[in-house]
Structure formats: structure tokens, C-alpha cells
Design a protein around this motif. Structure first.
Motif, short mmCIF file in Angstrom:
data_model
loop_
_atom_site.label_atom_id
_atom_site.label_comp_id
_atom_site.label_asym_id
_atom_site.label_seq_id
_atom_site.Cartn_x
_atom_site.Cartn_y
_atom_site.Cartn_z
N PRO A 123 -18.44 -5.44 -9.54
CA PRO A 123 -17.60 -4.36 -9.00
C PRO A 123 -17.01 -4.75 -7.64
O PRO A 123 -17.58 -5.54 -6.90
CB PRO A 123 -18.57 -3.20 -8.86
CG PRO A 123 -19.92 -3.81 -8.76
CD PRO A 123 -19.85 -5.09 -9.54
N LEU A 124 -15.86 -4.19 -7.37
CA LEU A 124 -15.22 -4.31 -6.07
C LEU A 124 -15.67 -3.11 -5.26
O LEU A 124 -15.72 -1.99 -5.79
CB LEU A 124 -13.71 -4.27 -6.29
CG LEU A 124 -12.80 -4.94 -5.30
CD1 LEU A 124 -13.08 -6.44 -5.28
CD2 LEU A 124 -11.36 -4.70 -5.67
N VAL A 125 -16.00 -3.31 -4.01
CA VAL A 125 -16.42 -2.21 -3.14
C VAL A 125 -15.46 -2.15 -1.97
O VAL A 125 -15.22 -3.16 -1.31
CB VAL A 125 -17.87 -2.40 -2.63
CG1 VAL A 125 -18.28 -1.25 -1.73
CG2 VAL A 125 -18.84 -2.53 -3.80
N SER A 126 -14.91 -0.97 -1.73
CA SER A 126 -14.02 -0.78 -0.58
C SER A 126 -14.63 0.23 0.37
O SER A 126 -15.29 1.18 -0.04
CB SER A 126 -12.63 -0.33 -1.02
OG SER A 126 -12.69 0.93 -1.67
N PHE A 127 -14.43 -0.02 1.66
CA PHE A 127 -14.90 0.86 2.72
C PHE A 127 -13.72 1.28 3.56
O PHE A 127 -12.88 0.44 3.91
CB PHE A 127 -15.91 0.14 3.63
CG PHE A 127 -17.19 -0.22 2.97
CD1 PHE A 127 -18.26 0.66 2.99
CD2 PHE A 127 -17.33 -1.43 2.32
CE1 PHE A 127 -19.46 0.32 2.37
CE2 PHE A 127 -18.51 -1.79 1.70
CZ PHE A 127 -19.59 -0.90 1.73
N GLY A 128 -13.63 2.56 3.89
CA GLY A 128 -12.56 3.00 4.78
C GLY A 128 -11.87 4.24 4.27
O GLY A 128 -12.50 5.13 3.72
N GLY A 129 -10.55 4.23 4.43
CA GLY A 129 -9.72 5.36 4.01
C GLY A 129 -8.69 4.89 3.02
O GLY A 129 -8.92 3.95 2.24
N GLY A 130 -7.51 5.50 3.06
CA GLY A 130 -6.48 5.24 2.08
C GLY A 130 -6.05 3.80 1.94
O GLY A 130 -6.00 3.26 0.83
N SER A 131 -5.75 3.13 3.05
CA SER A 131 -5.23 1.76 2.97
C SER A 131 -6.23 0.77 2.38
O SER A 131 -5.88 0.02 1.46
CB SER A 131 -4.75 1.28 4.34
OG SER A 131 -3.64 2.03 4.75
N PRO A 132 -7.49 0.73 2.85
CA PRO A 132 -8.45 -0.19 2.22
C PRO A 132 -8.71 0.12 0.75
O PRO A 132 -8.82 -0.78 -0.08
CB PRO A 132 -9.73 -0.01 3.04
CG PRO A 132 -9.29 0.55 4.34
CD PRO A 132 -8.07 1.37 4.03
N HIS A 133 -8.79 1.40 0.39
CA HIS A 133 -9.02 1.77 -1.00
C HIS A 133 -7.82 1.37 -1.86
O HIS A 133 -7.99 0.81 -2.95
CB HIS A 133 -9.27 3.27 -1.15
CG HIS A 133 -10.52 3.76 -0.48
ND1 HIS A 133 -11.69 3.03 -0.42
CD2 HIS A 133 -10.78 4.92 0.17
CE1 HIS A 133 -12.61 3.72 0.22
NE2 HIS A 133 -12.08 4.87 0.59
N ASP A 134 -6.61 1.62 -1.39
CA ASP A 134 -5.42 1.25 -2.15
C ASP A 134 -5.30 -0.26 -2.31
O ASP A 134 -4.92 -0.75 -3.38
CB ASP A 134 -4.16 1.83 -1.51
CG ASP A 134 -4.02 3.32 -1.71
OD1 ASP A 134 -4.83 3.91 -2.45
OD2 ASP A 134 -3.08 3.91 -1.14
N CYS A 135 -5.62 -1.00 -1.27
CA CYS A 135 -5.60 -2.46 -1.36
C CYS A 135 -6.59 -2.95 -2.41
O CYS A 135 -6.26 -3.80 -3.25
CB CYS A 135 -5.92 -3.05 0.01
SG CYS A 135 -5.87 -4.84 0.06
N ALA A 136 -7.79 -2.40 -2.39
CA ALA A 136 -8.81 -2.78 -3.38
C ALA A 136 -8.36 -2.41 -4.79
O ALA A 136 -8.58 -3.18 -5.74
CB ALA A 136 -10.14 -2.11 -3.05
N LYS A 137 -7.74 -1.25 -4.95
CA LYS A 137 -7.24 -0.84 -6.26
C LYS A 137 -6.21 -1.85 -6.77
O LYS A 137 -6.22 -2.23 -7.94
CB LYS A 137 -6.58 0.53 -6.20
CG LYS A 137 -7.53 1.69 -6.04
CD LYS A 137 -6.72 2.97 -5.94
CE LYS A 137 -7.55 4.19 -5.73
NZ LYS A 137 -6.72 5.42 -5.73
N GLY A 138 -5.30 -2.27 -5.89
CA GLY A 138 -4.28 -3.24 -6.27
C GLY A 138 -4.89 -4.57 -6.69
O GLY A 138 -4.50 -5.15 -7.71
#
Length: 88
Positions: A4-19
Motif C-alpha cells: 500500500p501507498l501511505v500519504s500523510f498531510g492534506g489535499g496536496s500530499p493525498h492527491d499526489c499519492a493518488k496520482g
């Protein structure tokens, strides 16, 4: 099974991980997925850990990525970009 990919933060880190997770499973370029429901496969498994409040990126199918070549913010709206687990 994929790690799994794990992202920490708000919108920008989550969107980057989604991409990253979307391109990892579907191939091509992130620009290929601009628009609505352009992917064929679910992204890599993803855990989004929120450290801020406001965008709800950790639980939506929306992904906003800046295209620096075209100077636009691309909207990727796809059911395959919803994180598997969200927490704070």
C-alpha cells in the motif's frame, strides 16, 4: 498483492499519492486520466492519514494535479482514486 501507498498531510500530499497509485496500476501518463472515470483499474492500495482539515481528499474520488507545462490544475474524477483507508 501490492504494497500500500501511505500519504500523510492534506489535499496536496493525498492527491499526489493518488496520482502515483493510479499511474502505477494503469500505466501511461497522469495526463491520460484528466477528466471523469478515465482509468480501467483501481489504483494501488492506499492509506491516507490526515494531518489537516479542509479538503476531504482522503475520502473522495477527486484528485487535483498541477500540470506545470500547461499551467493548469487538472481535475481527475475517478472512482478508482478513492483511498482504501482514511484516518487522522
Amino acid at each position: 498483492s501490492a504494497m500500500p501507498l501511505v500519504s500523510f498531510g492534506g489535499g496536496s500530499p493525498h492527491d499526489c499519492a493518488k496520482g502515483i497509485a493510479l499511474v502505477a496500476t494503469n500505466g501511461g501518463d497522469i495526463r491520460d486520466y484528466e477528466g471523469v472515470d478515465k482509468s480501467l483499474k483501481k489504483m494501488l492500495p492506499m492509506v491516507a492519514v490526515n494531518t489537516t482539515a479542509g479538503t476531504a481528499s482522503e475520502m473522495t474520488r477527486f484528485c487535483i494535479i498541477t500540470d506545470e507545462e500547461r499551467h493548469v490544475k487538472m481535475a481527475i474524477v475517478d472512482w478508482h482514486t478513492t483511498p482504501d483507508i482514511a484516518g487522522e
